[in-house]
Write an enzyme that holds these catalytic residues in place. Structure first.
Site, PDB file in Angstrom:
ATOM      1  N   ASP A 210       6.560 -28.214  64.315  1.00 42.46           N
ATOM      2  CA  ASP A 210       7.450 -27.089  64.541  1.00 42.46           C
ATOM      3  C   ASP A 210       7.538 -26.718  66.015  1.00 42.46           C
ATOM      4  OD1 ASP A 210       9.189 -25.150  63.461  1.00 42.46           O
ATOM      5  OD2 ASP A 210       7.647 -23.623  63.654  1.00 42.46           O
TER       6      ASP A 210
ATOM      7  N   TYR B  26       9.865 -29.123  67.802  1.00 44.02           N
ATOM      8  CA  TYR B  26      11.226 -28.838  67.338  1.00 44.02           C
ATOM      9  C   TYR B  26      11.807 -27.648  68.105  1.00 44.02           C
ATOM     10  CZ  TYR B  26      14.980 -27.366  64.165  1.00 44.02           C
ATOM     11  OH  TYR B  26      16.190 -26.991  63.635  1.00 44.02           O
ATOM     12  N   ASP B  27      11.041 -26.553  68.171  1.00 40.68           N
ATOM     13  CA  ASP B  27      11.504 -25.340  68.850  1.00 40.68           C
ATOM     14  C   ASP B  27      11.553 -25.518  70.357  1.00 40.68           C
ATOM     15  OD1 ASP B  27      12.081 -23.612  66.772  1.00 40.68           O
ATOM     16  OD2 ASP B  27      10.014 -22.907  66.599  1.00 40.68           O
TER      17      ASP B  27
ATOM     18  N   SER C  97      17.171 -15.756  60.052  1.00 39.08           N
ATOM     19  CA  SER C  97      16.109 -16.303  60.892  1.00 39.08           C
ATOM     20  C   SER C  97      15.589 -15.182  61.793  1.00 39.08           C
ATOM     21  CB  SER C  97      16.647 -17.456  61.734  1.00 39.08           C
ATOM     22  OG  SER C  97      16.976 -18.555  60.922  1.00 39.08           O
ATOM     23  N   THR C  98      14.691 -15.503  62.685  1.00 32.92           N
ATOM     24  CA  THR C  98      14.113 -14.512  63.588  1.00 32.92           C
ATOM     25  C   THR C  98      14.351 -14.937  65.028  1.00 32.92           C
ATOM     26  OG1 THR C  98      12.351 -14.199  61.955  1.00 32.92           O
ATOM     27  CG2 THR C  98      12.029 -13.188  64.107  1.00 32.92           C
TER      28      THR C  98
ATOM     29  N   LYS D  99       3.412 -14.918  61.618  1.00 33.23           N
ATOM     30  CA  LYS D  99       4.583 -15.661  61.148  1.00 33.23           C
ATOM     31  C   LYS D  99       4.078 -16.922  60.450  1.00 33.23           C
ATOM     32  CE  LYS D  99       8.973 -17.663  62.702  1.00 33.23           C
ATOM     33  NZ  LYS D  99       8.784 -19.006  62.131  1.00 33.23           N
TER      34      LYS D  99
ATOM     35  N   ARG E 294      15.418 -20.282  50.696  1.00 32.05           N
ATOM     36  CA  ARG E 294      16.259 -19.561  51.652  1.00 32.05           C
ATOM     37  C   ARG E 294      17.622 -20.221  51.811  1.00 32.05           C
ATOM     38  NH1 ARG E 294      14.609 -19.180  57.885  1.00 32.05           N
ATOM     39  NH2 ARG E 294      15.514 -21.257  57.865  1.00 32.05           N
TER      40      ARG E 294
ATOM     41  N   LYS F  54       6.300 -16.886  70.309  1.00 28.64           N
ATOM     42  CA  LYS F  54       5.689 -18.211  70.211  1.00 28.64           C
ATOM     43  C   LYS F  54       5.144 -18.613  71.573  1.00 28.64           C
ATOM     44  CE  LYS F  54       8.141 -20.085  66.253  1.00 28.64           C
ATOM     45  NZ  LYS F  54       8.665 -21.328  65.661  1.00 28.64           N
TER      46      LYS F  54
END
Length: 658
Positions: free
Chosen positions: A67, A70-71, A110-111, A148, A164, A307
């Site tokens: 993740d 990816y982000d 999403s956030t 999270k 979702r 993050k």
């Protein structure tokens, strides 16, 4: 995925079933995932395709990359190149191939993400501004922080459990509860949004030898096939649970305390649970401020996720190459000596524009300092040793001469430049959001077959598509999808945004159409556009130029009869003052019998209402369908909010619309 292993059979099957690869093949995907190709070296089409493939595999329980990468790498690169790209402003979809999609009881957004404390501070400043406008003392407000979870997002309404999906439609996975899945915390059903997760320690001791990662295991809990023994055992012993967000451990306090102890708060929450955590969510607790700030189509404005990730490296530029975007702008990409940064092999870095390349001396042989953070990955932080710059003279896609437009070198060959045409067609269908089957591979094949305009795509019949190389069934589906896009309701601002006019993203389109009808926007003067809040003289001139370029295509497509939801706007003369919902704040709750909740919300906006998501002191009307929660009703009664049934509401608006 392990270095050099390649795609697993399950991953290959998922990608093939969903037909997401066109510009890339499976070897390309493997190479990118293993760091063999730098993210900045990817074309826009390749980048988006890889992101979509990685997202699809991640949410199907067969992750390609973690993740963080990816982000911090791929999505951040897309954000750098195209901040208004539709993919960044919609909820990243879960795969809907598990079962037939159904309307979610409530939207699951999403956030918004932050990667440093400065971004958190800017977010808090927006809350402080909203508080002042509502008369709240900022130093008395309470903020909440929660972990999270890195699990499988779902929504439990007490009777059904949903994935979702795309934030509006998901799939029914109630079978997970029927198999014995427990609810963390109180154990009660119906607590809304949460994540399906598995204990980190249990996974390490019992499942690591059987599953590549926890995502892979989490997806196995909801698949339609019979539950395998390891999954059944994890459910039986409570290691795998549905964890409602309402049950998460939390920190609550004021901004002064949060800003002072930020790192300590983050560290404690990050390690408090025995589940995978990939961030900390901060949110405002005051309902009135949450209601006032509202949400974008992607995230709630009163909430943000923090993050972590950053790293820098000095590296030598080999050469600077040019790439043409959808807008015709030619973007400079620096090919660099291969270097590892935050675990990825970086071979290219994107500069902002050729004016920056000239000013900073980003030429062959230059030494640059790269950074990796959430916002821009990789970003050229500094040119340590500049070199002479050689500018491109022609478009790398069509060979046309380039001209300067501000800081950008631009290809003006709008009608015949392959890169501009195919990217514009893809943008149109992606922005519409109510059509499938027209991804990069399909659009490329259609373009190569000689069809270059969107209006002509809508004229294609099954035999035409078969002649272009599509299979008979695929051709049939594509024609059906084209018809679906005409019939299924979409907002008029979304339709306008699909034409990709510079400075006319979805937000600005909705803003403009709240003042002028769609049929008038192409005749607007710069003076009229500037009168709308948020538009400057410079943007107005660019918008008029952009409208002129797409007007013919717009008129041809508008004539096809798209089912457009008209944006609510104030009429000249203010003759809507008598409308029954004019200026009212309306909240819809429960299951509606005469249509989806989103359709009723759209109708209310057309009638002049403001639509809320929760009952607050500002709510004027609560419209109740079936299965309404007692707490929401009680709050409405306490605040003196008028409560009506769905049938009563429909009777009210019937008169307003006549």
């Amino acid at each position: 995925m392990k270095k050099g292993v390649g795609l697993r059979a399950a991953q290959r099957q998922i990608l093939r079933d969903n037909d997401v690869l066109a510009a890339l093949d499976e070897r390309d995907v493997t190479d990118i995932a293993e760091g063999g190709r730098d993210v900045s070296a990817l074309t826009d089409k390749e980048l988006l395709e890889f992101i979509m493939a990685a997202n699809l595999l991640y949410r199907a329980g067969e992750p390609l990359i973690d993740d963080g990468r990816y982000d911090f790498t791929y999505v951040a690169e897309l954000r750098k190149r195209h901040p208004e790209h539709p993919f960044l402003h919609r909820v990243e979809p879960e795969p809907l191939a598990l079962a037939k999609s159904v309307e979610l009881p409530t939207r699951m957004l999403s956030t918004e993400k932050a990667y440093d404390f400065e971004t958190i501070t800017r977010w808090a400043t927006r809350i402080e501004k909203a508080a002042a406008e509502l008369g709240f003392a900022f130093d008395r407000l309470r903020f909440r922080a929660t972990p999270k979870l890195d699990g499988f997002a779902a929504y439990d309404d007490g009777e059904k459990l949903y994935t979702r999906g795309d934030g509006r439609r998901g799939t029914d996975i109630t079978r997970a509860f029927e198999r014995g899945l427990k609810v963390a915390g109180t154990g009660e059903r119906g607590q809304g949004a949460g994540e399906i997760v598995v204990s980190r320690s249990y996974f390490a001791s019992h499942l690591a030898a059987l599953f590549d990662n926890s995502r892979n295991f989490q997806a196995s809990l909801i698949k339609e096939k019979e539950l395998e023994e390891p999954a059944a055992q994890a459910i039986d012993c409570g290691a795998a649970v549905f964890y409602p967000f309402a049950q998460l451990p939390q920190w609550v306090g004021g901004w002064q305390e949060l800003s002072r102890d930020f790192n300590d708060i983050v560290d404690k929450l990050w390690t408090q649970l025995d589940y995978d955590v990939d961030g900390i969510v901060f949110e405002m607790t005051e309902d009135a401020i949450k209601e006032y700030m509202g949400a974008t189509r992607h995230h709630h404005r009163w909430q943000i996720a923090y993050k972590r990730n950053t790293e820098t490296r000095e590296v030598r530029v080999i050469e600077v190459v040019a790439q043409t975007s959808r807008s015709g702008r030619v973007n400079p990409v620096a090919e660099i000596e291969p270097t590892r940064l935050s675990g990825a092999l970086i071979k290219r870095a994107t500069a902002h524009h050729y004016a920056m390349v000239l000013a900073k001396g980003i030429g062959a042989g230059a030494m640059i300092r790269l950074s990796r953070s959430g916002e821009v990955i990789p970003k050229i932080e500094e040119v340590v040793e500049p070199k002479e710059v050689v500018l491109p003279q022609s478009c790398p896609s069509c060979g046309s001469d380039l001209v300067w437009e501000g800081d950008y070198l631009t290809c003006l060959n709008i009608l015949d430049c392959p890169a501009q045409i195919t990217n514009s067609i893809e943008h149109f269908f992606k922005t519409l959001g109510n059509i499938d089957g027209f991804g990069p591979s399909s659009v490329s094949r259609i373009y190569q077959g000689g069809t270059r305009r969107i209006r002509d795509i809508y004229s294609l019949e099954e035999q035409d598509l078969v002649a272009l190389g599509f299979g008979p069934k695929q051709a049939q589906n594509m024609v059906e999808q084209l018809q679906r896009s005409l019939v299924e309701p979409i907002e008029d601002w979304r339709f306008l945004a699909a034409f990709g006019v510079h400075r006319m993203g979805m937000g600005n389109c909705e803003k403009l159409l709240s003042v002028f009808p769609l049929t008038r926007v192409f005749a607007l003067t710069a003076e009229e556009i500037v009168e709308v809040k948020g538009f400057s003289d410079k943007s107005a001139d660019e918008i008029i130029k952009g409208f002129s370029a797409v007007r013919s295509e717009f008129e041809a497509l508008y004539a096809l009869g798209f089912n457009l939801i008209v944006t609510s706007r104030q009429k000249e003369g203010g003759d809507r003052s008598g409308a029954i919902l004019e200026g009212k704040t309306v909240v819809f709750t429960g299951t509606m019998s005469r249509g989806s909740r989103s359709d009723m919300q759209a109708q209310a906006k057309v009638l002049g209402a403001k639509v809320g998501s929760s009952v607050t002191t500002k709510t004027d009307l609560l419209v109740c369908g079936e299965k309404v929660g007692a707490a929401k009703l009680q709050k409405a009664r306490t605040l003196g909010v008028k409560i009506v049934s769905e049938q009563e509401y429909l009777g009210m608006v019937a008169g307003a619309e006549s």
